[in-house]
Design a protein around this motif. Structure first.
Motif, mmCIF file in Angstrom:
data_model
loop_
_atom_site.group_PDB
_atom_site.id
_atom_site.type_symbol
_atom_site.label_atom_id
_atom_site.label_comp_id
_atom_site.label_asym_id
_atom_site.label_seq_id
_atom_site.Cartn_x
_atom_site.Cartn_y
_atom_site.Cartn_z
ATOM 1 N N SER A 7 40.607 46.385 36.660
ATOM 2 C CA SER A 7 39.114 45.862 36.487
ATOM 3 C C SER A 7 37.933 46.644 36.801
ATOM 4 N N TYR A 8 38.070 47.683 37.655
ATOM 5 C CA TYR A 8 37.168 48.872 37.822
ATOM 6 C C TYR A 8 37.764 50.081 37.454
ATOM 7 N N ASP A 9 36.718 50.766 36.698
ATOM 8 C CA ASP A 9 36.992 52.212 36.396
ATOM 9 C C ASP A 9 36.071 52.973 36.803
ATOM 10 N N ASN A 10 36.490 54.198 37.413
ATOM 11 C CA ASN A 10 35.576 55.268 37.597
ATOM 12 C C ASN A 10 34.376 55.703 36.609
ATOM 13 N N GLY A 11 33.240 55.557 36.883
ATOM 14 C CA GLY A 11 32.307 55.935 35.862
ATOM 15 C C GLY A 11 31.621 54.735 35.387
ATOM 16 N N MET A 12 31.903 53.484 35.646
ATOM 17 C CA MET A 12 31.506 52.364 34.884
ATOM 18 C C MET A 12 30.101 52.000 35.573
ATOM 19 N N PRO A 13 29.500 51.360 34.781
ATOM 20 C CA PRO A 13 27.961 50.949 35.401
ATOM 21 C C PRO A 13 27.824 50.330 36.695
ATOM 22 N N ALA A 14 27.230 50.627 37.627
ATOM 23 C CA ALA A 14 27.056 50.016 38.695
ATOM 24 C C ALA A 14 26.822 48.606 38.743
ATOM 25 N N THR A 15 25.926 48.387 37.681
ATOM 26 C CA THR A 15 25.493 46.916 37.513
ATOM 27 C C THR A 15 26.481 46.002 37.104
ATOM 28 N N LYS A 16 27.701 46.546 36.686
ATOM 29 C CA LYS A 16 28.710 45.830 36.037
ATOM 30 C C LYS A 16 29.755 45.190 37.463
ATOM 31 N N PRO A 53 20.316 53.675 40.633
ATOM 32 C CA PRO A 53 21.148 52.442 40.895
ATOM 33 C C PRO A 53 21.879 51.693 39.660
ATOM 34 N N GLU A 54 21.446 51.876 38.599
ATOM 35 C CA GLU A 54 22.168 51.448 37.359
ATOM 36 C C GLU A 54 23.216 52.060 36.868
ATOM 37 N N GLY A 55 23.322 53.280 37.352
ATOM 38 C CA GLY A 55 24.023 54.462 36.606
ATOM 39 C C GLY A 55 25.424 54.149 36.944
ATOM 40 N N PRO A 56 26.378 55.308 36.893
ATOM 41 C CA PRO A 56 27.782 55.271 37.122
ATOM 42 C C PRO A 56 28.041 54.739 38.551
ATOM 43 N N ALA A 57 29.337 54.216 38.955
ATOM 44 C CA ALA A 57 29.764 54.154 40.209
ATOM 45 C C ALA A 57 31.185 54.802 40.177
ATOM 46 N N LEU A 58 31.400 55.399 41.318
ATOM 47 C CA LEU A 58 32.618 55.937 41.464
ATOM 48 C C LEU A 58 33.511 54.877 42.359
ATOM 49 N N ILE A 59 34.840 54.652 42.003
ATOM 50 C CA ILE A 59 35.657 53.615 42.697
ATOM 51 C C ILE A 59 36.804 54.592 43.260
ATOM 52 N N TYR A 60 36.991 54.134 44.601
ATOM 53 C CA TYR A 60 37.860 54.656 45.725
ATOM 54 C C TYR A 60 38.725 53.876 46.415
ATOM 55 N N THR A 61 39.930 54.034 46.693
ATOM 56 C CA THR A 61 40.819 53.200 47.596
ATOM 57 C C THR A 61 40.365 53.272 48.749
ATOM 58 N N ARG A 62 40.563 52.273 49.499
ATOM 59 C CA ARG A 62 40.261 52.379 51.108
ATOM 60 C C ARG A 62 40.742 53.749 51.851
ATOM 61 N N PRO A 63 42.168 54.165 51.411
ATOM 62 C CA PRO A 63 42.391 55.401 52.197
ATOM 63 C C PRO A 63 41.710 56.285 51.918
ATOM 64 N N GLU A 64 41.320 56.572 50.492
ATOM 65 C CA GLU A 64 40.509 57.623 50.016
ATOM 66 C C GLU A 64 39.338 57.834 50.861
#
Length: 86
Positions: A7-16, A53-64
């Motif tokens: 449900s989370y993708d790197n680069g998805m809008p942070a507002t999502k 703040p409305e731009g892309p968000a990068l998603i990381y795992t906890r170990p990353e």
């Protein structure tokens, strides 16, 4: 990457990223030159540019994120902020 929630993708809008509570470092300056991070419901961590703040968000795992934070604490990235001798 294995173990990531689809449900989370790197680069998805942070507002999502509904319900994300964004945190900013106390070292942030008044011009907003910093990143913000938020823990996601599934335990992953999102990062965004505080100036966009409305731009892309990068998603990381906890170990990353743990590797990044511990590396920063150990000084692995100090050459990125130290004055250049050139």
């Amino acid at each position: 990457m294995a173990g990531r929630d689809n449900s989370y993708d790197n680069g998805m809008p942070a507002t999502k990223l509904h319900g994300a509570r964004w945190l900013k470092s106390r070292r942030s300056n008044s011009q907003g030159n910093c990143v913000e991070i938020a823990e996601l419901p599934d335990g992953q961590v999102a990062m965004r540019n505080s100036r966009h703040p409305e731009g892309p968000a990068l998603i990381y795992t906890r170990p990353e994120i743990e590797a990044l934070i511990l590396g920063a604490k150990d000084g692995d990235f100090d050459d990125l902020i130290a004055p250049s001798n050139n």
